[in-house]
Design a protein around this motif. Sequence first.
Motif, PDB file in Angstrom:
ATOM      1  N   UNK A   1      49.317  15.577  -2.932  1.00 53.48           N
ATOM      2  CA  UNK A   1      49.356  15.548  -1.471  1.00 53.48           C
ATOM      3  C   UNK A   1      49.390  14.106  -0.981  1.00 53.48           C
ATOM      4  N   UNK A   2      48.546  13.271  -1.566  1.00 57.07           N
ATOM      5  CA  UNK A   2      48.482  11.871  -1.147  1.00 57.07           C
ATOM      6  C   UNK A   2      49.803  11.155  -1.398  1.00 57.07           C
ATOM      7  N   UNK A   3      50.426  11.419  -2.546  1.00 50.89           N
ATOM      8  CA  UNK A   3      51.697  10.771  -2.872  1.00 50.89           C
ATOM      9  C   UNK A   3      52.772  11.144  -1.851  1.00 50.89           C
ATOM     10  N   UNK A   4      52.848  12.411  -1.501  1.00 48.56           N
ATOM     11  CA  UNK A   4      53.841  12.875  -0.539  1.00 48.56           C
ATOM     12  C   UNK A   4      53.576  12.291   0.843  1.00 48.56           C
ATOM     13  N   UNK A   5      52.324  12.371   1.289  1.00 46.76           N
ATOM     14  CA  UNK A   5      51.969  11.891   2.623  1.00 46.76           C
ATOM     15  C   UNK A   5      52.185  10.380   2.759  1.00 46.76           C
ATOM     16  N   UNK A   6      51.872   9.651   1.718  1.00 42.99           N
ATOM     17  CA  UNK A   6      52.048   8.197   1.758  1.00 42.99           C
ATOM     18  C   UNK A   6      53.511   7.801   1.910  1.00 42.99           C
ATOM     19  N   UNK A   7      54.400   8.735   1.601  1.00 46.43           N
ATOM     20  CA  UNK A   7      55.830   8.451   1.680  1.00 46.43           C
ATOM     21  C   UNK A   7      56.534   9.274   2.759  1.00 46.43           C
ATOM     22  N   UNK A   8      55.751   9.758   3.724  1.00 40.87           N
ATOM     23  CA  UNK A   8      56.332  10.384   4.902  1.00 40.87           C
ATOM     24  C   UNK A   8      56.739  11.828   4.779  1.00 40.87           C
ATOM     25  N   UNK A   9      56.325  12.504   3.697  1.00 39.06           N
ATOM     26  CA  UNK A   9      56.657  13.917   3.530  1.00 39.06           C
ATOM     27  C   UNK A   9      55.469  14.765   3.960  1.00 39.06           C
ATOM     28  N   UNK A  10      55.700  15.704   4.863  1.00 40.00           N
ATOM     29  CA  UNK A  10      54.636  16.603   5.306  1.00 40.00           C
ATOM     30  C   UNK A  10      54.309  17.611   4.213  1.00 40.00           C
TER      31      UNK A  10
END
Length: 348
Positions: free
Chosen positions: A103-112
């Motif tokens: 989750x953190x990896x996705x969120x850090x790169x702008x993916x919901x």
Amino acid sequence: MKTALTELAGIRHPVVQTGMGWVAGPRLVSATAEAGGLGILASATMTYDELAAAIKEVKSRTSRPFGVNLRADAEDAQRRVELLIGEEVRVASFALAPKKDMIARLKDNGVLVVPSVGAARHAEKVAGWGADAVIVQGGEGGGHTGGVATTLLLPSVLDAVDIPVVAAGGFFDGRGLAAALAYGAAGVAMGTRFLLTRESTVPDEIKQAYLARDLNGTVVTRKVDGMPHRVLRTELVDALESAGPVSGLARAARNAAKFRKLSGLSWHSLATEGLRMKRGGDRTWSQVLMAANTPMLLRAGLVEGDRSAGVLASGQVVGLLADLPAVGELIETIVAEADGVLRRLASG
């Protein structure tokens, strides 16, 4: 129609097309996006290369936001996460709870990150890990489902978390959208209703088999893969229900071999995933082996059109559906009807 979901995802209407395996391909997803909803591409039944090609096809058909459904327990899950990041996909949805670092990896790169949940405690867990929203499916929904009705599950989740909640299970028209919004949901997600559209690639004869069903036309069975699975009642499903454990396991073993060949996975990969399933839940070894039934039985029905050898996942709502609208027409009608309902309620 603005809600927390439309603001979050950058879409025009609070309507989500779910990531149905073998059904939610580029044509359906892009049509949903173009109509202002959130289309979600199903990747669990795709190889990595097929997913990469499907994402590029969706992007060639629409410039609007869309999502991709991932399996957090897949062998190449991290590689797929990086693919979504690189392709700037707007939403990553998950049928199973993703790991906190994912989750953190996705969120850090702008993916919901929008996982699907079947209980309030699951919603609390992923919300605590940083999920942006959740889809909550009640027992009326198709495919893997729980036993709690949407009318009870939805308010329990809304009370448990303060992130946008999307309601699924039993929705097909504007009245349902208005009801979900009245509960406090940020939108609705639909599978069977989108399966039965012109842009759906499901064979026409299979669509007609769905349209011929009444409200008693589905059944929840554990004989597909050992877990509760809502499907159309068919002769094959009746046969599976009456089959003994030995014949069921033999069928599952054959389907495991077919799925391995189709997906390109090695036997080692399948065994590793089976061990992960066994350790991560309460499945028996028989249920782990039976899980191989799902992709191949669904493919036979939804792709090959073989009702005698395929299983057809479906929500109970199939008994209320009688047409095959275009996706754009469907979403426009649902939103207009919901708006009318809400206006009438507001005016007293």
